[in-house]
Design a protein around this motif. Structure first.
Motif, PDB file in Angstrom:
ATOM      1  N   VAL A  73      -0.398   9.102  -4.657  1.00 27.50           N
ATOM      2  CA  VAL A  73      -0.018   7.273  -4.523  1.00 27.50           C
ATOM      3  C   VAL A  73      -1.501   6.920  -4.813  1.00 27.50           C
ATOM      4  N   ALA A  74      -2.161   7.806  -5.415  1.00 30.24           N
ATOM      5  CA  ALA A  74      -3.585   7.397  -6.075  1.00 30.24           C
ATOM      6  C   ALA A  74      -3.546   7.038  -7.777  1.00 30.24           C
ATOM      7  N   ASN A  75      -1.778   7.961  -8.532  1.00 29.66           N
ATOM      8  CA  ASN A  75      -1.760   7.631  -9.431  1.00 29.66           C
ATOM      9  C   ASN A  75      -1.146   6.479  -9.882  1.00 29.66           C
ATOM     10  N   PHE A  76      -0.721   6.146 -11.252  1.00 29.86           N
ATOM     11  CA  PHE A  76      -0.335   5.343 -11.980  1.00 29.86           C
ATOM     12  C   PHE A  76       1.157   5.043 -10.986  1.00 29.86           C
ATOM     13  N   LEU A  77       2.180   5.958 -11.040  1.00 29.16           N
ATOM     14  CA  LEU A  77       3.113   5.655 -10.264  1.00 29.16           C
ATOM     15  C   LEU A  77       3.342   5.221  -8.741  1.00 29.16           C
ATOM     16  N   GLY A  78       2.837   6.313  -8.417  1.00 25.05           N
ATOM     17  CA  GLY A  78       2.366   6.541  -6.896  1.00 25.05           C
ATOM     18  C   GLY A  78       2.192   4.593  -6.861  1.00 25.05           C
ATOM     19  N   LYS A  79       0.765   4.472  -7.212  1.00 23.60           N
ATOM     20  CA  LYS A  79       1.032   2.904  -7.055  1.00 23.60           C
ATOM     21  C   LYS A  79       1.797   1.925  -6.437  1.00 23.60           C
ATOM     22  N   LYS A  80       3.238   1.696  -8.663  1.00 28.83           N
ATOM     23  CA  LYS A  80       3.482   0.774  -8.731  1.00 28.83           C
ATOM     24  C   LYS A  80       5.575   1.258  -7.106  1.00 28.83           C
ATOM     25  N   LEU A  81       5.247   2.850  -7.533  1.00 27.01           N
ATOM     26  CA  LEU A  81       5.802   2.720  -5.214  1.00 27.01           C
ATOM     27  C   LEU A  81       5.538   1.713  -4.296  1.00 27.01           C
ATOM     28  N   VAL A  82       4.635   2.559  -4.194  1.00 28.61           N
ATOM     29  CA  VAL A  82       3.810   1.318  -3.241  1.00 28.61           C
ATOM     30  C   VAL A  82       3.969  -0.204  -2.759  1.00 28.61           C
ATOM     31  N   ASN A  83       4.107  -0.396  -4.305  1.00 27.98           N
ATOM     32  CA  ASN A  83       3.849  -1.768  -4.000  1.00 27.98           C
ATOM     33  C   ASN A  83       5.345  -2.120  -4.058  1.00 27.98           C
ATOM     34  N   LEU A  84       6.261  -1.147  -4.606  1.00 24.92           N
ATOM     35  CA  LEU A  84       7.146  -1.727  -4.176  1.00 24.92           C
ATOM     36  C   LEU A  84       8.176  -1.158  -2.814  1.00 24.92           C
ATOM     37  N   TRP A  85       7.191  -0.785  -2.230  1.00 22.80           N
ATOM     38  CA  TRP A  85       7.776  -0.549  -1.057  1.00 22.80           C
ATOM     39  C   TRP A  85       7.471  -1.410  -0.181  1.00 22.80           C
ATOM     40  N   ASP A  86       6.177  -1.921  -0.102  1.00 23.94           N
ATOM     41  CA  ASP A  86       5.555  -3.257   0.337  1.00 23.94           C
ATOM     42  C   ASP A  86       6.200  -4.642   0.394  1.00 23.94           C
ATOM     43  N   SER A  87       6.719  -4.806  -1.652  1.00 24.44           N
ATOM     44  CA  SER A  87       7.565  -6.097  -1.070  1.00 24.44           C
ATOM     45  C   SER A  87       8.756  -5.241  -0.832  1.00 24.44           C
ATOM     46  N   LEU A  88       9.441  -4.645  -0.479  1.00 30.40           N
ATOM     47  CA  LEU A  88      10.758  -4.317   0.791  1.00 30.40           C
ATOM     48  C   LEU A  88      10.385  -4.537   1.892  1.00 30.40           C
ATOM     49  N   VAL A  89       9.022  -3.978   2.110  1.00 27.37           N
ATOM     50  CA  VAL A  89       8.881  -4.615   3.836  1.00 27.37           C
ATOM     51  C   VAL A  89       7.895  -5.602   4.675  1.00 27.37           C
ATOM     52  N   VAL A  90       8.029  -6.339   3.499  1.00 26.83           N
ATOM     53  CA  VAL A  90       7.703  -7.797   3.845  1.00 26.83           C
ATOM     54  C   VAL A  90       8.739  -8.546   3.935  1.00 26.83           C
ATOM     55  N   ARG A  91       9.644  -8.457   3.606  1.00 28.61           N
ATOM     56  CA  ARG A  91      10.915  -9.126   3.787  1.00 28.61           C
ATOM     57  C   ARG A  91      11.208  -9.283   4.929  1.00 28.61           C
ATOM     58  N   ILE A  92      11.443  -8.206   5.990  1.00 29.45           N
ATOM     59  CA  ILE A  92      12.166  -7.723   7.041  1.00 29.45           C
ATOM     60  C   ILE A  92      11.063  -8.831   8.181  1.00 29.45           C
ATOM     61  N   PRO A  93      11.438  -9.940   8.942  1.00 30.20           N
ATOM     62  CA  PRO A  93      10.816 -10.861   9.062  1.00 30.20           C
ATOM     63  C   PRO A  93       9.534 -10.055  10.880  1.00 30.20           C
ATOM     64  N   LEU A  94      10.349  -9.899  11.224  1.00 29.14           N
ATOM     65  CA  LEU A  94       9.253  -8.960  12.820  1.00 29.14           C
ATOM     66  C   LEU A  94       8.951  -7.376  11.751  1.00 29.14           C
ATOM     67  N   VAL A  95       8.798  -6.394  10.834  1.00 29.13           N
ATOM     68  CA  VAL A  95       8.225  -5.488  10.451  1.00 29.13           C
ATOM     69  C   VAL A  95       7.231  -6.209   9.445  1.00 29.13           C
ATOM     70  N   ARG A  96       7.254  -6.404   9.212  1.00 23.59           N
ATOM     71  CA  ARG A  96       6.557  -7.352   8.136  1.00 23.59           C
ATOM     72  C   ARG A  96       5.038  -8.167   8.673  1.00 23.59           C
ATOM     73  N   THR A  97       5.110  -8.258   9.857  1.00 18.00           N
ATOM     74  CA  THR A  97       3.609  -8.830  10.733  1.00 18.00           C
ATOM     75  C   THR A  97       3.284  -8.111  11.160  1.00 18.00           C
ATOM     76  N   VAL A  98       3.786  -6.654  11.229  1.00 18.40           N
ATOM     77  CA  VAL A  98       3.710  -5.745  11.784  1.00 18.40           C
ATOM     78  C   VAL A  98       2.548  -5.109  10.801  1.00 18.40           C
ATOM     79  N   TYR A  99       3.254  -4.637   9.929  1.00 20.48           N
ATOM     80  CA  TYR A  99       2.935  -4.128   8.728  1.00 20.48           C
ATOM     81  C   TYR A  99       1.769  -4.669   7.853  1.00 20.48           C
ATOM     82  N   THR A 100       1.859  -5.519   7.432  1.00 23.40           N
ATOM     83  CA  THR A 100       1.838  -6.220   7.001  1.00 23.40           C
ATOM     84  C   THR A 100      -0.521  -6.250   7.689  1.00 23.40           C
TER      85      THR A 100
END
Length: 209
Positions: A73-100
């Motif tokens: 996750v420290a490299n460029f591709l890893g950061k892109k994947l982390v950002n993609l994962w974050d964008s998916l998680v924040v769409r889940i109502p209950l999980v979004r609040t806790v995770y964020t």
């Protein structure tokens, strides 16, 4: 005679308690790491695949997974994947609040570029004339500065003793705070030890900038 025995008992207690506490905490962490293998299906567990048991494998594998994850996750591709994962998680109502919430707190506390706990402060609390150690966590929100008509405010964290993980969030005018020339680690030791462990360096007071 009784006073002497009491003094010996307290001395022995002060010697053993830190050791026992350290052992308990380390054992707790090791048990958590070791039990992570239970999440792997039985046929894919190391003992089954290798055909023999390796002592400590339950601790080694989770540590390797964490280290490899950090490397990815420290490299460029890893950061892109982390950002993609974050964008998916924040769409889940209950999980979004806790995770964020958890992610923001961890990023603030442990990110190398973070601003939290970067300055040790001296502030009058809980009333004028009484001083306590505090840590700057950032600037006060615009809503707060407008509400009190003070555009130069900071948010600070006042830890409790001897447990610095609990405390109070205060928003104070910058002019009411004194910055100490003291490392955060030294300040935390001072708080945890109830003021017994004094900082090993000299401190100089200056107004917070």
């Amino acid at each position: 005679m009784l006073n002497r025995l009491q003094r010996y008992f307290i001395s022995g207690l002060l010697f053993w308690l830190p050791i026992l506490a350290t052992v308990v905490v380390i054992k707790f962490i090791f048990d958590i790491l070791n039990n992570t293998l239970a999440l792997i299906p039985h046929r894919y567990q190391p003992d089954v695949l290798l055909g023999f048991h390796i002592p400590g494998i339950g601790i080694i594998i989770p540590l390797l997974v964490i280290a490899i994850t950090g490397l990815l996750v420290a490299n460029f591709l890893g950061k892109k994947l982390v950002n993609l994962w974050d964008s998916l998680v924040v769409r889940i109502p209950l999980v979004r609040t806790v995770y964020t919430s958890v992610k923001q707190v961890l990023d603030t506390l442990f990110s190398p570029g973070g601003r939290s706990f970067r300055k040790v402060l001296l502030v009058e609390y809980p009333r004028e004339g009484l001083w306590t150690i505090a840590f700057q966590t950032g600037d006060a929100t615009s809503e707060v500065t407008k509400a009190v008509n003070d555009g130069d405010m900071v948010s600070i964290y006042v830890p409790t003793t001897p447990n610095p993980t609990s405390g109070f969030l205060l928003m104070v005018s910058r002019s009411k705070i004194i910055e100490l020339d003291m490392p955060v680690e030294q300040a935390l030791k001072f708080v945890i030890s109830l003021g017994v462990v004094q900082p090993g360096i000299s401190t100089s007071k200056k107004k917070l900038t």
